[in-house]
Design a protein around this motif. Structure first.
Motif, short mmCIF file in Angstrom:
data_model
loop_
_atom_site.label_atom_id
_atom_site.label_comp_id
_atom_site.label_asym_id
_atom_site.label_seq_id
_atom_site.Cartn_x
_atom_site.Cartn_y
_atom_site.Cartn_z
N VAL A 1 0.85 -1.18 0.00
CA VAL A 1 0.00 0.00 0.00
C VAL A 1 0.89 1.23 0.00
N GLU A 2 0.63 2.14 -0.93
CA GLU A 2 1.35 3.40 -0.95
C GLU A 2 0.42 4.46 -0.37
N ILE A 3 0.95 5.21 0.54
CA ILE A 3 0.17 6.28 1.15
C ILE A 3 0.60 7.58 0.49
N ALA A 4 -0.37 8.28 -0.09
CA ALA A 4 -0.08 9.53 -0.80
C ALA A 4 0.24 10.62 0.20
N ASP A 5 0.86 11.66 -0.29
CA ASP A 5 1.20 12.80 0.52
C ASP A 5 -0.08 13.51 0.92
N PHE A 6 -0.18 13.96 2.17
CA PHE A 6 -1.36 14.63 2.67
C PHE A 6 -1.72 15.86 1.83
N GLU A 7 -0.71 16.62 1.42
CA GLU A 7 -0.93 17.82 0.62
C GLU A 7 -1.59 17.47 -0.71
N GLU A 8 -1.15 16.37 -1.33
CA GLU A 8 -1.72 15.96 -2.61
C GLU A 8 -3.20 15.61 -2.46
N ILE A 9 -3.54 14.96 -1.37
CA ILE A 9 -4.94 14.58 -1.13
C ILE A 9 -5.80 15.84 -0.96
N VAL A 10 -5.31 16.80 -0.18
CA VAL A 10 -6.07 18.04 0.06
C VAL A 10 -6.24 18.80 -1.26
N ASN A 11 -5.20 18.93 -2.04
CA ASN A 11 -5.28 19.65 -3.31
C ASN A 11 -6.23 18.95 -4.27
N ALA A 12 -6.19 17.64 -4.33
CA ALA A 12 -7.08 16.91 -5.23
C ALA A 12 -8.52 17.08 -4.80
N THR A 13 -8.78 17.10 -3.52
CA THR A 13 -10.13 17.27 -3.00
C THR A 13 -10.65 18.67 -3.30
N GLU A 14 -9.79 19.69 -3.15
CA GLU A 14 -10.20 21.05 -3.44
C GLU A 14 -10.48 21.24 -4.93
N ALA A 15 -9.70 20.59 -5.76
CA ALA A 15 -9.89 20.70 -7.20
C ALA A 15 -11.21 20.06 -7.62
N ASP A 16 -11.64 19.00 -6.92
CA ASP A 16 -12.90 18.34 -7.25
C ASP A 16 -14.09 19.13 -6.71
N GLY A 17 -13.86 20.04 -5.78
CA GLY A 17 -14.94 20.83 -5.21
C GLY A 17 -15.68 20.09 -4.11
N THR A 18 -15.04 19.13 -3.52
CA THR A 18 -15.70 18.37 -2.46
C THR A 18 -15.12 18.70 -1.11
N GLN A 19 -14.60 19.90 -0.95
CA GLN A 19 -13.99 20.30 0.30
C GLN A 19 -15.08 20.49 1.34
N SER A 20 -14.83 20.09 2.57
CA SER A 20 -15.80 20.29 3.63
C SER A 20 -15.11 20.83 4.86
N GLY A 21 -15.84 21.65 5.58
CA GLY A 21 -15.32 22.22 6.81
C GLY A 21 -15.70 21.33 7.99
N PRO A 22 -15.24 21.72 9.17
CA PRO A 22 -15.53 20.89 10.32
C PRO A 22 -17.00 20.88 10.71
N ASP A 23 -17.73 21.99 10.51
CA ASP A 23 -19.11 22.06 10.97
C ASP A 23 -20.11 21.98 9.83
N ASP A 24 -19.69 22.27 8.63
CA ASP A 24 -20.66 22.24 7.54
C ASP A 24 -20.54 20.94 6.78
N GLY A 25 -21.60 20.55 6.17
CA GLY A 25 -21.62 19.30 5.41
C GLY A 25 -20.82 19.44 4.15
N PRO A 26 -20.82 18.44 3.33
CA PRO A 26 -20.06 18.47 2.08
C PRO A 26 -20.57 19.57 1.18
N GLN A 27 -19.64 20.24 0.53
CA GLN A 27 -19.99 21.31 -0.40
C GLN A 27 -19.92 20.76 -1.81
N VAL A 28 -20.93 21.02 -2.57
CA VAL A 28 -20.98 20.50 -3.93
C VAL A 28 -20.91 21.59 -4.94
#
Length: 164
Positions: A137-164
């Motif tokens: 199992v290769e574990i990706a870099d945390f920064e890469e995961i965050v950037n990929a998530t932001e690019a998809d538009g599925t970023q979510s905050g701690p109190d709000d639900g998923p943003q679409v």
């Protein structure tokens, strides 16, 4: 209060005297004797004694059967030990009707050793496989995961639900 106590003790004393008189009367003694004679003549005592003897006999049978089974098991163990010792002493020079039995014992011993060797081999390979991971199992870099998530538009905050 003392009057009530005197009345009660007097009444109880009278009742006790009457009970003694009735218990000592001939009618009661005759009734008890008739009950005893009826029980003896009807066979109740005999049936009880017979049932008790049967219960004792069945308990003894169960005990003897258990002891017999234990003795038979022990005898089988002794016979097996005698056979094993005789086999070990005369392995190289079997006599008469022992010769085919000795060869059968040798053949069974070879089969047992072959199966035990196979079991040992399988256990060793299973132990080796357990220590060797099947999946990498290769574990990706945390920064890469965050950037990929932001690019998809599925970023979510701690109190709000998923943003679409």
């Amino acid at each position: 209060m003392a009057d009530l106590k005197d009345i009660l003790s007097g009444t109880l004393g009278t009742l006790a005297d009457k009970a003694r008189d009735i218990a000592g009367s001939e009618n009661v003694k005759n009734a008890v004797d008739r009950i005893r004679e009826t029980a003896e003549s009807s066979g109740v005592a005999g049936v009880y004694a017979q049932g008790a003897e049967r219960a004792k006999a069945y308990a003894r049978i169960a005990k003897l059967t258990l002891e017999l089974n234990n003795q038979n098991t022990e005898l089988g163990r002794v016979y097996a030990e005698i056979g094993r010792l005789y086999f070990e002493l005369h392995r190289d020079d079997p006599e008469g009707y022992f010769a085919p039995l000795f060869s059968q014992a040798d053949l069974l011993t070879e089969v047992i050793h072959a199966k035990q060797a196979e079991i040992d081999t399988l256990k060793a390979s299973a132990d080796a496989a357990r220590n060797d991971p099947d999946i990498e199992v290769e574990i990706a870099d945390f920064e890469e995961i965050v950037n990929a998530t932001e690019a998809d538009g599925t970023q979510s905050g701690p109190d709000d639900g998923p943003q679409v």
